[in-house]
Each structure stands twice: as C-alpha cells, then as structure tokens.
Scaffold this active site. Sequence first.
Site, PDB file in Angstrom:
ATOM      1  N   ASP A  56    -104.604  55.528 -39.641  1.00 40.58           N
ATOM      2  CA  ASP A  56    -103.775  56.701 -39.915  1.00 40.58           C
ATOM      3  C   ASP A  56    -104.136  57.236 -41.294  1.00 40.58           C
ATOM      4  O   ASP A  56    -104.963  58.146 -41.433  1.00 40.58           O
ATOM      5  CB  ASP A  56    -102.303  56.295 -39.822  1.00 40.58           C
ATOM      6  CG  ASP A  56    -101.330  57.396 -40.237  1.00 40.58           C
ATOM      7  OD1 ASP A  56    -101.762  58.524 -40.516  1.00 40.58           O
ATOM      8  OD2 ASP A  56    -100.117  57.133 -40.291  1.00 40.58           O
ATOM      9  N   SER A 100     -90.715  57.086 -33.232  1.00 38.59           N
ATOM     10  CA  SER A 100     -90.913  56.200 -34.370  1.00 38.59           C
ATOM     11  C   SER A 100     -89.548  55.796 -34.919  1.00 38.59           C
ATOM     12  O   SER A 100     -88.697  56.655 -35.183  1.00 38.59           O
ATOM     13  CB  SER A 100     -91.735  56.905 -35.454  1.00 38.59           C
ATOM     14  OG  SER A 100     -91.971  56.051 -36.545  1.00 38.59           O
ATOM     15  N   GLY A 129     -96.614  61.877 -36.262  1.00 38.88           N
ATOM     16  CA  GLY A 129     -95.581  62.752 -36.791  1.00 38.88           C
ATOM     17  C   GLY A 129     -95.387  62.554 -38.283  1.00 38.88           C
ATOM     18  O   GLY A 129     -95.722  61.510 -38.841  1.00 38.88           O
ATOM     19  N   ASP A 181     -96.182  49.643 -37.432  1.00 37.52           N
ATOM     20  CA  ASP A 181     -96.834  50.371 -38.523  1.00 37.52           C
ATOM     21  C   ASP A 181     -96.241  49.881 -39.838  1.00 37.52           C
ATOM     22  O   ASP A 181     -95.028  49.920 -40.032  1.00 37.52           O
ATOM     23  CB  ASP A 181     -96.595  51.876 -38.346  1.00 37.52           C
ATOM     24  CG  ASP A 181     -97.214  52.715 -39.460  1.00 37.52           C
ATOM     25  OD1 ASP A 181     -98.048  52.179 -40.209  1.00 37.52           O
ATOM     26  OD2 ASP A 181     -96.869  53.898 -39.546  1.00 37.52           O
ATOM     27  N   LYS A 185     -91.533  50.704 -37.641  1.00 35.04           N
ATOM     28  CA  LYS A 185     -91.930  50.468 -39.017  1.00 35.04           C
ATOM     29  C   LYS A 185     -91.521  49.042 -39.364  1.00 35.04           C
ATOM     30  O   LYS A 185     -90.403  48.608 -39.039  1.00 35.04           O
ATOM     31  CB  LYS A 185     -91.243  51.458 -39.963  1.00 35.04           C
ATOM     32  CG  LYS A 185     -91.630  52.913 -39.733  1.00 35.04           C
ATOM     33  CD  LYS A 185     -93.051  53.191 -40.191  1.00 35.04           C
ATOM     34  CE  LYS A 185     -93.376  54.679 -40.101  1.00 35.04           C
ATOM     35  NZ  LYS A 185     -94.720  54.993 -40.610  1.00 35.04           N
ATOM     36  N   LYS A 237     -92.606  53.045 -31.666  1.00 32.43           N
ATOM     37  CA  LYS A 237     -93.298  52.565 -32.863  1.00 32.43           C
ATOM     38  C   LYS A 237     -92.266  52.046 -33.843  1.00 32.43           C
ATOM     39  O   LYS A 237     -91.307  52.749 -34.169  1.00 32.43           O
ATOM     40  CB  LYS A 237     -94.129  53.679 -33.518  1.00 32.43           C
ATOM     41  CG  LYS A 237     -94.818  53.208 -34.798  1.00 32.43           C
ATOM     42  CD  LYS A 237     -95.844  54.208 -35.302  1.00 32.43           C
ATOM     43  CE  LYS A 237     -95.247  55.323 -36.118  1.00 32.43           C
ATOM     44  NZ  LYS A 237     -96.278  56.149 -36.781  1.00 32.43           N
ATOM     45  N   LYS A 282    -102.996  63.506 -37.706  1.00 23.08           N
ATOM     46  CA  LYS A 282    -101.870  64.321 -38.148  1.00 23.08           C
ATOM     47  C   LYS A 282    -102.431  65.594 -38.764  1.00 23.08           C
ATOM     48  O   LYS A 282    -103.276  65.529 -39.653  1.00 23.08           O
ATOM     49  CB  LYS A 282    -101.016  63.569 -39.168  1.00 23.08           C
ATOM     50  CG  LYS A 282    -100.309  62.357 -38.588  1.00 23.08           C
ATOM     51  CD  LYS A 282     -99.557  61.585 -39.654  1.00 23.08           C
ATOM     52  CE  LYS A 282     -98.860  60.368 -39.048  1.00 23.08           C
ATOM     53  NZ  LYS A 282     -98.265  59.495 -40.087  1.00 23.08           N
ATOM     54  N   GLU A 312    -100.864  49.797 -36.461  1.00 19.13           N
ATOM     55  CA  GLU A 312    -101.287  50.980 -37.208  1.00 19.13           C
ATOM     56  C   GLU A 312    -101.418  50.676 -38.696  1.00 19.13           C
ATOM     57  O   GLU A 312    -100.491  50.151 -39.324  1.00 19.13           O
ATOM     58  CB  GLU A 312    -100.280  52.120 -36.999  1.00 19.13           C
ATOM     59  CG  GLU A 312    -100.729  53.434 -37.613  1.00 19.13           C
ATOM     60  CD  GLU A 312     -99.788  54.575 -37.286  1.00 19.13           C
ATOM     61  OE1 GLU A 312    -100.052  55.689 -37.753  1.00 19.13           O
ATOM     62  OE2 GLU A 312     -98.790  54.357 -36.584  1.00 19.13           O
TER      63      GLU A 312
END
Length: 374
Positions: free
Chosen positions: A242, A139, A294, A192, A167, A165, A266, A217
């Site tokens: 998520d 990520s 994570g 995400d 952000k 991934k 998670k 996500e």
Amino acid sequence: MTTLELNQVILHHLLMDYKHPFVTSHGKVEKKDFYIIEIIDDQGNAGFGETEAFTTPWYTEETTETTRIMLENHLIPMLLQTPVKHPNELGKLFHSIRRNQMAKAAIEGALWDLYAKKLGKPLFQVIGGEKPSIDVGVSIGIKPTDQELLETIEEKCLQGYQRVKLKVKKGEELRVLEKVRTAFPSLSLMIDANGAYSWADQERLLALDQFDLLMIEQPFAQDDFVEHAKLQALLQTPICLDESIHTFNDLKTAIALQSCQIVNIKLSRVGGIQNAKDMHDYAKRRDMPLWCGGMLEAGIGRAHSLAIATLPQFTLPADTAGSAHYWERDIIYPEIKTEKGKIHLSQDPGIGYAVDYEALAYYRMEKRIHTRKK
C-alpha cells in the site's frame, strides 16, 4: 477536441466529524480536515475533487496544509495559466513539481469530473471502466475491546460486506485473530498494520499463515521492497503493498523483486486517475491483482475511487464502504449505499453524484477563490 476553458478554482476548507473514531497503529482519527476543489469553466460547469491527506504526515509526507500550499502556490496557478484539452495532460503540466501526489490527485480529479460532465458520460465509462457495480469490503479500526470488535464485524457481515480488513497493533494481532477466526471461521479477512513491523518480527508474521488470511497489507516500512520480498518468499499468505506504491516505478520495482502478490491502489497516493490507469494497465499485463483502497473519504473522493475500481484488473473487493459507515451527513446526494456487498455505479455524468451545497456550507470553515487572469 476542444480546450477546457477554465475560469475559477475554488477551495472549500471543510471539517467533518466521523461517526466513529478510526484507530490505527499510528493513532486515532476523529475528524476529517480537508479541501474540496471546485473547478468552474467559462460556461459555468463545475467539477469537484477532494484532498485526502491527513492533518499530520503519518501516512505520507503530505498533510492537509501542505496540499493547500501546493495547490494555491503552484498547481492552481499553473492550471489557470495553461490551456488544457484533456485531464491526462496534467501529468506533463505538473511534471516540474516533484511528488506531492495527493495535491495533484485532488485537482486532477476535479478536472476529470468536469471533463466527463462536458461529455455527458459517467466518469467510470470515460476512463475505461467496465463494471456497472463493484464488490466492496470494509475497513475496521482497532477497537477498545475484543467484544466490540466482534460485534462490529458481525454488524458489517449482516450488511453484506464481502471482505473485512482489520487494523491491528503489533503484539496484539495473534490473540485478536484467534478470537475473530473462532467466531467467523469462513470470513474473507485481511489485516493491515500500516508498516508497524520489522524483520525482527518475522516469526510473528509467519505465524499469521494459520489464520487463512486473504492478505497481509504493508507489514514493513513503505520504502523497504527488499525485506518485503524476503518475507513474501517465506509466507504462504499474500503480501499486499500500500504505502510503498506511490509511482509507476514503485509498482515496477515491487513486481520485479516479487515484494508482494497483491497491490492496493489509492488515487490520492499515486497522484490521480491517469497514473492509476497506467499502473492498472501494467499490472494487468503482469497478472498482478489490484484492489482499490480507501482514505476515509467524504463523498466526492469516494465517488472517484468507485470509478477507478471499475477497471478490470481491480479483482478484489474495494475499501469503499457506503457513506453511512463514516458520516451522519455526507456532502453528496444521493449518499453512496452498499447493497448486498456491492455498490452500483451511477449512470449520471461525471462522478455521478450531486454536491449537497447546504452540507458543504455547513461543514465549511473557509472559502478561497482563484480566478483566471484575462
């Protein structure tokens, strides 16, 4: 089955600096302020868990301080007063405590570690894991410049990570993805935004189909199953939920409404290993792909996540990068390492890693001891 005779629960309050600030649409995370839970039995055996809430309630309603309050005022006294034979009994024991999933997960994780050590088996085998190694992705937080982002992606690809991934910030994602896709046309890529979008952004979200993403996500708010379902019906790209998935009933709702095509599990968010196992089994029966997310964990929390990622329905790469991605020095040894996009599970009992007590002392701000009354 023998009762777990517990003598002490120790809270180690730690503060660790991340190697690099982690930036999301909600802000910047530069330090990890958290607790390590150490449960000691009558024979001196110790199991370890880790709190994963942040210092402010941007991800869930829990924070570092609220988890401490729940642990010290409620969960630890209940655990020390009531004999338990197996970690899966904690769900019933803590049933009167609503939510507070992260506090429950931390203490349950420590008990699972202790239980597996007493059996002399790796935790992942004790909970039914089947894979001796797991595929891992990485990520990457929001970067100050596009060039820095592209250089970071290239570095992680060279290290063998099997999925990236990103952000993203609303309003910047299309421009950023165009640059990333131009530079990395075949990269397994997802984004995400941590719930930063609303239904008013649907045209912008539908435009994401052009980038051949593995998933998007949590585009909408954590409690909005209906509009996620409406968006998924229009999108070709799978939606992954998520923050929406805290409980078994949340998972049932998401599947029933077709709010997503993928679910991120998670451990801390769903209340621990037993809940994650129950949700895994339900998802498997309904052919819903899972992957293990994570929480910017230190080594103990990371090791617990590795264990759950070995369950068979976790079919997509986990967000469990090696220790060196986050820390100059982790609190376990050996450090968790990725090799060609995989992490190989330790065969040692419990979480499979030893606690580095020197590192624990170095990062520790306070130590709080709770002893069972005889």
